[in-house]
Design an enzyme around this catalytic site. Sequence first.
Site, PDB file in Angstrom:
ATOM      1  N   ASP A  73       0.836  -1.195   0.000  1.00 19.69           N
ATOM      2  CA  ASP A  73       0.000   0.000   0.000  1.00 19.69           C
ATOM      3  C   ASP A  73       0.873   1.248   0.000  1.00 19.69           C
ATOM      4  O   ASP A  73       1.933   1.288   0.626  1.00 19.69           O
ATOM      5  CB  ASP A  73      -0.899   0.025   1.242  1.00 19.69           C
ATOM      6  CG  ASP A  73      -2.029  -1.001   1.134  1.00 19.69           C
ATOM      7  OD1 ASP A  73      -2.421  -1.335   0.004  1.00 19.69           O
ATOM      8  OD2 ASP A  73      -2.487  -1.473   2.194  1.00 19.69           O
ATOM      9  N   HIS A  74       0.407   2.263  -0.710  1.00 20.26           N
ATOM     10  CA  HIS A  74       1.092   3.550  -0.710  1.00 20.26           C
ATOM     11  C   HIS A  74       0.751   4.261   0.600  1.00 20.26           C
ATOM     12  O   HIS A  74      -0.405   4.255   1.016  1.00 20.26           O
ATOM     13  CB  HIS A  74       0.603   4.364  -1.907  1.00 20.26           C
ATOM     14  CG  HIS A  74       1.465   5.547  -2.228  1.00 20.26           C
ATOM     15  ND1 HIS A  74       1.525   6.655  -1.416  1.00 20.26           N
ATOM     16  CD2 HIS A  74       2.299   5.785  -3.260  1.00 20.26           C
ATOM     17  CE1 HIS A  74       2.359   7.537  -1.958  1.00 20.26           C
ATOM     18  NE2 HIS A  74       2.848   7.024  -3.076  1.00 20.26           N
TER      19      HIS A  74
END
Lengths: 401, 401
Positions: free
Chosen positions: A234-235
């Site tokens: 995930d960013h």
Amino acid sequence: MSNSPSQSGGALEGIRVIDLTRVISGPFCTQMLGDHGAEVIKVEPPGRGDIVRSQGNMVNGFSWYFAQFNRNKRSLTLDLRQEAGREILCRLLDDADVLVENFRPGVMAKMGLDDATLRERFPHLVVGRINGFGSIGPYRDRPAYDFIAQAMSGFMGVNGPPGGEPMRAAPPISDMVASQNLAFGISAALVRRARTGQGEIVETALTNGLISMMGYLAAEYFATGEVPGRTGNDHPMLYPYGLFQASDGEVAIAPSNDIMVERFLGALNMQELLEEERFADNRQRMANREPLRELLNQVISQRSVEEWIAHFNEAGVPCGRVQDLQETFEDPQVVAQQMMLQLDQGEHGQVPTTGFPVKMSEAPAALHFPVPRLGEHTASLLDDLGLDDAVQQALRDKGVI
Amino acid sequence: MSNSPSQSGGALEGIRVIDLTRVISGPFCTQMLGDHGAEVIKVEPPGRGDIVRSQGNMVNGFSWYFAQFNRNKRSLTLDLRQEAGREILCRLLDDADVLVENFRPGVMAKMGLDDATLRERFPHLVVGRINGFGSIGPYRDRPAYDFIAQAMSGFMGVNGPPGGEPMRAAPPISDMVASQNLAFGISAALVRRARTGQGEIVETALTNGLISMMGYLAAEYFATGEVPGRTGNDHPMLYPYGLFQASDGEVAIAPSNDIMVERFLGALNMQELLEEERFADNRQRMANREPLRELLNQVISQRSVEEWIAHFNEAGVPCGRVQDLQETFEDPQVVAQQMMLQLDQGEHGQVPTTGFPVKMSEAPAALHFPVPRLGEHTASLLDDLGLDDAVQQALRDKGVI
């Protein structure tokens, strides 16, 4: 842009590099120089040579691991522990443009080639150097390897699943980043030398290269005082973004702004989600990541990776397959970019290696030389120095070459 | 070697770079050029500028994320969608040495600056270019982002725990590797230009950079036909090597050969393990990795990370702490190497950024300029082009600058 094998010059044509490096970090750098036309002379200890010659998968008695880092070089054997070997090295340096070494700090000085001596005796020479931690500071003498540099630079600490252990990158990334930095530094020093006539010493360290790549994660830490944690795929600042589950595997999707997110949800016929308050903007979507992920995966899991990639690309949504190395090297784009090259290694047959990442329009990288046999060019290079057969035989008898 | 802030020249002194790039991959490259003395003119759209100016953590109205990638540049606003803006760009290119852009393929051509035109009109110019997949091949027009390049290059597929999902590296590594490759390529092209007088086009792609770093993993696949899997923090060919559990956290230990393994076990008073057949050589140790790991962790878990690191370093065993970013930037070695630099940003105060990874003895990297305000240098640069105040005002009224 073409990168076909050819005998054309290359940007660094006419630059002679004496290469004392071994293993990965140095040889990858000098290979980059050789790919772009520099004349690289790999100096190896007589007998066994660079230790990587006997490492990794051997095919027909030839290390394909070694081949990855040593095309476009010639090989000269020289025992630098003997005075006669060091004398030959110095004669080579008189006519060279660049010296590259990746010894531990202090080894060159023990050979009588400390920095001051190098600068004084060879003022025209660009000396390139890779080490673990840099040649000043309390850890300068510590042994360093890629894994340690990944750990100490902060790089490993931000990689891996949330709640899981810190995770290295599998390729020896600190070695290779340092190689690229050094190739840049050497070339920049050659630009200066063309202007001033003067060489200099250029140094890169495994740790420093990775630290310089901490970019926005470092900025986040500097600005907030909070150390960035591990967020897996995930960013830390954007959602949706990451891996999603198609019917037959993962698909990577990276909408980087609101317009892209609209396109992405539009392509899924799910744009009405943006009308819900919990998904209305990036901040809301970050706070409600898990329910949104579940809704997206419910739809994405109904079709295959290939179908989604075609569909999202048509919609202008950045996406791609998580490819294994076979898929990567068979990928039509990778083929079109010639990112796998075949070396003609004579009795060892055709040996594939990765291709050239820097493409040039006028003087492109090319295959100038295959991977040399240990000492393959010793005699011809010593001939060039004016050492006759009797002298060479004497050197050979003493194990100098 | 020193990298103190100074106003000294730098290796690329006298090289003028027109920088059309935005976000990360291009700006990181041009910052490397600026750090080493090139005069970098960052061309930004009037009004908002590089989108990163308003992204990430803002402190006193200033993006510390933007600061990471934009020191040592001047800022000129120019609307390249207007003919008058493009005319000014061309006038700048007449006197420039390097142009760098990271638009999608085709955007420069739409501005009337396709490759053939650039080469013909500015034969002395080195044109540097970063894109996602390269400018030839079936994916040339696809949007690309770091995450997609990590997925498609094979890089993500080898990272992560065995049995777990493929794992990206958290920093945008494909962007930054492409930046480094381009900084090298541009410098190499400048070396050639010093020799021939001719510029050329230099291109790097996010995917190609990472593919070129697959090194020995690619060699393993080429040689065996088997795609390398994910091995977490374990080395696919060596054991013991990896993370071990001390009483208060992980310690990274990387003995790379039998001599180092002997030292490592000796430092643990466990050298008798090497007499057991199951641990006698690397092949046996790979086959019996789990029992050996358990035995080692039983001993290592009895003391702290700090104690082990002191102990193993004394024994010459490569080891290190898995540092978070705070530990990294407070590490005395990292401090000695000046890998955190303070920019003086005037009313925004002192802003820390990562330091210079390439150290040079004679013409070191230095802080020449702080991060520019949007358009800070527009007037002085247009003055230099001979555009008087009335002309500049007219351009400003039309939104060209």
